[in-house]
Design an enzyme around this catalytic site. Structure first.
Site, PDB file in Angstrom:
ATOM      1  N   ARG A 205       0.869  -1.181   0.000  1.00  0.00           N
ATOM      2  CA  ARG A 205       0.000   0.000   0.000  1.00  0.00           C
ATOM      3  C   ARG A 205       0.903   1.227   0.000  1.00  0.00           C
ATOM      4  O   ARG A 205       1.985   1.212   0.608  1.00  0.00           O
ATOM      5  CB  ARG A 205      -0.879   0.041   1.272  1.00  0.00           C
ATOM      6  CG  ARG A 205      -2.046  -0.907   1.256  1.00  0.00           C
ATOM      7  CD  ARG A 205      -3.140  -0.462   0.289  1.00  0.00           C
ATOM      8  NE  ARG A 205      -4.291  -1.347   0.310  1.00  0.00           N
ATOM      9  CZ  ARG A 205      -4.481  -2.365  -0.519  1.00  0.00           C
ATOM     10  NH1 ARG A 205      -3.597  -2.636  -1.462  1.00  0.00           N
ATOM     11  NH2 ARG A 205      -5.558  -3.110  -0.440  1.00  0.00           N
ATOM     12  N   GLU A 234      -4.483   7.691  -4.757  1.00  0.00           N
ATOM     13  CA  GLU A 234      -4.711   7.056  -6.065  1.00  0.00           C
ATOM     14  C   GLU A 234      -6.041   7.511  -6.653  1.00  0.00           C
ATOM     15  O   GLU A 234      -7.008   7.621  -5.902  1.00  0.00           O
ATOM     16  CB  GLU A 234      -4.697   5.532  -5.905  1.00  0.00           C
ATOM     17  CG  GLU A 234      -3.354   5.013  -5.424  1.00  0.00           C
ATOM     18  CD  GLU A 234      -3.338   3.493  -5.206  1.00  0.00           C
ATOM     19  OE1 GLU A 234      -4.322   2.822  -5.566  1.00  0.00           O
ATOM     20  OE2 GLU A 234      -2.343   2.994  -4.667  1.00  0.00           O
ATOM     21  N   HIS A 252      -1.746   0.617  -9.806  1.00  0.00           N
ATOM     22  CA  HIS A 252      -2.370  -0.337  -8.856  1.00  0.00           C
ATOM     23  C   HIS A 252      -3.008  -1.514  -9.612  1.00  0.00           C
ATOM     24  O   HIS A 252      -4.227  -1.703  -9.579  1.00  0.00           O
ATOM     25  CB  HIS A 252      -3.401   0.366  -7.968  1.00  0.00           C
ATOM     26  CG  HIS A 252      -3.721  -0.407  -6.719  1.00  0.00           C
ATOM     27  ND1 HIS A 252      -4.111   0.172  -5.541  1.00  0.00           N
ATOM     28  CD2 HIS A 252      -3.696  -1.752  -6.461  1.00  0.00           C
ATOM     29  CE1 HIS A 252      -4.325  -0.754  -4.631  1.00  0.00           C
ATOM     30  NE2 HIS A 252      -4.078  -1.942  -5.168  1.00  0.00           N
TER      31      HIS A 252
HETATM   32  P1  NAP Z   1      -0.949 -11.700   4.662  1.00  0.00           P
HETATM   33  O1  NAP Z   1      -0.937 -13.116   4.216  1.00  0.00           O
HETATM   34  O2  NAP Z   1      -1.765 -11.313   5.844  1.00  0.00           O
HETATM   35  O3  NAP Z   1       0.583 -11.278   4.887  1.00  0.00           O
HETATM   36  C1  NAP Z   1       0.926 -10.075   5.430  1.00  0.00           C
HETATM   37  C2  NAP Z   1       2.348 -10.164   5.983  1.00  0.00           C
HETATM   38  O4  NAP Z   1       2.701  -8.865   6.492  1.00  0.00           O
HETATM   39  C3  NAP Z   1       2.516 -11.161   7.116  1.00  0.00           C
HETATM   40  O5  NAP Z   1       3.605 -11.972   6.822  1.00  0.00           O
HETATM   41  C4  NAP Z   1       2.787 -10.312   8.347  1.00  0.00           C
HETATM   42  O6  NAP Z   1       3.834 -10.926   9.091  1.00  0.00           O
HETATM   43  C5  NAP Z   1       3.271  -9.002   7.778  1.00  0.00           C
HETATM   44  N1  NAP Z   1       2.827  -7.898   8.619  1.00  0.00           N
HETATM   45  C6  NAP Z   1       1.577  -7.645   9.059  1.00  0.00           C
HETATM   46  N2  NAP Z   1       1.578  -6.560   9.841  1.00  0.00           N
HETATM   47  C7  NAP Z   1       2.855  -6.149   9.914  1.00  0.00           C
HETATM   48  C8  NAP Z   1       3.499  -5.082  10.578  1.00  0.00           C
HETATM   49  N3  NAP Z   1       2.802  -4.252  11.387  1.00  0.00           N
HETATM   50  N4  NAP Z   1       4.828  -4.939  10.430  1.00  0.00           N
HETATM   51  C9  NAP Z   1       5.511  -5.794   9.637  1.00  0.00           C
HETATM   52  N5  NAP Z   1       4.960  -6.822   8.985  1.00  0.00           N
HETATM   53  C10 NAP Z   1       3.647  -6.986   9.117  1.00  0.00           C
HETATM   54  O7  NAP Z   1      -1.435 -10.731   3.500  1.00  0.00           O
HETATM   55  P2  NAP Z   1      -1.331 -10.956   1.925  1.00  0.00           P
HETATM   56  O8  NAP Z   1      -2.531 -11.699   1.455  1.00  0.00           O
HETATM   57  O9  NAP Z   1       0.021 -11.486   1.585  1.00  0.00           O
HETATM   58  O10 NAP Z   1      -1.498  -9.434   1.426  1.00  0.00           O
HETATM   59  C11 NAP Z   1      -0.577  -8.453   1.838  1.00  0.00           C
HETATM   60  C12 NAP Z   1      -0.989  -7.086   1.357  1.00  0.00           C
HETATM   61  O11 NAP Z   1      -0.717  -6.938  -0.032  1.00  0.00           O
HETATM   62  C13 NAP Z   1      -2.481  -6.738   1.453  1.00  0.00           C
HETATM   63  O12 NAP Z   1      -2.873  -6.400   2.775  1.00  0.00           O
HETATM   64  C14 NAP Z   1      -2.612  -5.585   0.490  1.00  0.00           C
HETATM   65  O13 NAP Z   1      -2.397  -4.360   1.162  1.00  0.00           O
HETATM   66  C15 NAP Z   1      -1.470  -5.826  -0.508  1.00  0.00           C
HETATM   67  N6  NAP Z   1      -2.017  -6.154  -1.833  1.00  0.00           N
HETATM   68  C16 NAP Z   1      -1.737  -5.339  -2.897  1.00  0.00           C
HETATM   69  C17 NAP Z   1      -2.237  -5.627  -4.150  1.00  0.00           C
HETATM   70  C18 NAP Z   1      -1.932  -4.757  -5.338  1.00  0.00           C
HETATM   71  O14 NAP Z   1      -2.747  -4.686  -6.251  1.00  0.00           O
HETATM   72  N7  NAP Z   1      -0.790  -4.112  -5.380  1.00  0.00           N
HETATM   73  C19 NAP Z   1      -3.049  -6.747  -4.349  1.00  0.00           C
HETATM   74  C20 NAP Z   1      -3.314  -7.558  -3.251  1.00  0.00           C
HETATM   75  C21 NAP Z   1      -2.796  -7.264  -1.997  1.00  0.00           C
HETATM   76  P3  NAP Z   1       3.927 -10.791  10.684  1.00  0.00           P
HETATM   77  O15 NAP Z   1       2.561 -11.138  11.193  1.00  0.00           O
HETATM   78  O16 NAP Z   1       5.005 -11.713  11.064  1.00  0.00           O
HETATM   79  O17 NAP Z   1       4.315  -9.375  10.954  1.00  0.00           O
END
Ligand code: NAP
Length: 286
Positions: A205, A234, A252
């Site tokens: 993000r 955005e 995005h």
């Molecule tokens: P996920 O499986 O929940 O993984 C998130 C990771 O971030 C976890 O490994 C977590 O590890 C870490 N994390 C969470 N809070 C944190 C913090 N405060 N500090 C450091 N690390 C932290 O989520 P996901 O499905 O992979 O998706 C991740 C993100 O990608 C989404 O939330 C979204 O914002 C973004 N995304 C972007 C697009 C795009 O179009 N560009 C598309 C889809 C998703 P720990 O719990 O060990 O900290």
């Protein structure tokens, strides 16, 4: 089974608010507490994406409104884009393309890029998407580490300090959630630690990076470059990022493939149908 009321129809006839039981949204819309409170029958908010940082989750919980997202089905598309952006940045593919198109190639050779092989790559957020990114990067013969709050049972080096990982790596890839907990965790100090040969790829993000610090770092050689799919605001309006040669920008589009968007829409609809039929959603946000 459902009657769809879009925003415009609601504006024209605000009385319809009384009958709305569910909201279907996506990450580029905000769902604040005030909107929920205008909808007395609201029971479910279904976001067509995995991130839910735009939804006032605490308020939804207080009102017993279920929030669902579409995890996993988009992992591969986002991971593909992250790797694509990284390669495009290291080899300056947008400029290479226009170099050939404009005929500049006739006059001089194109400047050298950087290899990915042998680089140290740090993943910020080794979750569902982060792991898919790593899986795709391993064949490129890079050294992987990750930053997150929890050490995981994976063979990659864990850092519990982001500046420490930034000092160690050449490439920082952001794939953590947005929201208050990660706001501006990539700031001037982290960019300074990444150093003049370092690059950042953001598919998480825009809020995760302090964009003013990033622009300063890019303009002053504090880091080498950045590839960004997400921004503070955005669509990206006027911004110095748009005029910098050392950035690759995408609007995005992490999940924006026909295949993935279809799967996301199907999962969003399955959530709604299941919730209204059985009281249980398929992928509620924990
Ligand atoms: P996920 O499986 O929940 O993984 C998130 C990771 O971030 C976890 O490994 C977590 O590890 C870490 N994390 C969470 N809070 C944190 C913090 N405060 N500090 C450091 N690390 C932290 O989520 P996901 O499905 O992979 O998706 C991740 C993100 O990608 C989404 O939330 C979204 O914002 C973004 N995304 C972007 C697009 C795009 O179009 N560009 C598309 C889809 C998703 P720990 O719990 O060990 O900290």
């Amino acid at each position: 089974m459902f009657t769809l009321i879009d925003e415009q129809a609601l504006q024209k006839d605000p009385a319809q608010a009384a009958s709305i039981g569910g909201i279907v949204t996506r990450s580029n819309y905000r769902i604040p507490a005030e909107l929920m409170d205008r909808l007395p029958q609201l029971r479910i908010i279904t976001t067509n994406g995995v991130g839910y940082d735009g939804i006032a989750l605490d308020h939804a919980r207080q009102r017993n409104i279920v929030v669902t997202n579409t995890p996993d089905v988009l992992n591969k598309a986002v991971a593909e884009l992250a790797v694509g952006l990284l390669l495009a940045l290291l080899r300056n593919l947008p400029a290479a393309d226009s170099f050939v198109r404009t005929g500049a190639w006739v006059g001089s050779p194109f400047p050298l890029g950087a290899s990915l092989a042998g680089k140290k790559v740090g993943i910020v957020g080794l979750g569902r998407i982060g792991k898919e990114i790593v899986q795709r990067l391993v064949p490129f013969e890079v050294d992987i580490s990750y930053f997150g709050r929890v050490r995981q049972a994976v063979p990659w080096r864990h850092f519990d300090s982001l500046p420490a990982m930034a000092r160690h790596v050449d490439v920082l890839i952001l794939s953590c959630p947005g929201g208050a907990a990660t706001r501006h965790i990539v700031d001037a100090a982290v960019l300074q630690a990444l150093g003049p040969d370092g690059v950042v790829v953001n598919v998480a993000r825009g809020s995760v990076i302090n964009e003013a610090d990033l622009c300063d770092a890019l303009a002053n050689g504090i880091i080498q470059g950045a590839a960004l799919d997400v921004f503070d605001s955005e669509p990206l309006g006027e911004s110095s990022l748009r005029h910098m040669p050392n950035v690759v920008l995408a609007p995005h589009i992490g999940s924006a493939t026909h295949e993935t968007r279809r799967q996301m829409a199907e999962l969003a609809i399955r959530n709604l149908v299941s919730f209204f039929r059985t009281g249980r959603a398929v992928t509620p946000v924990a």
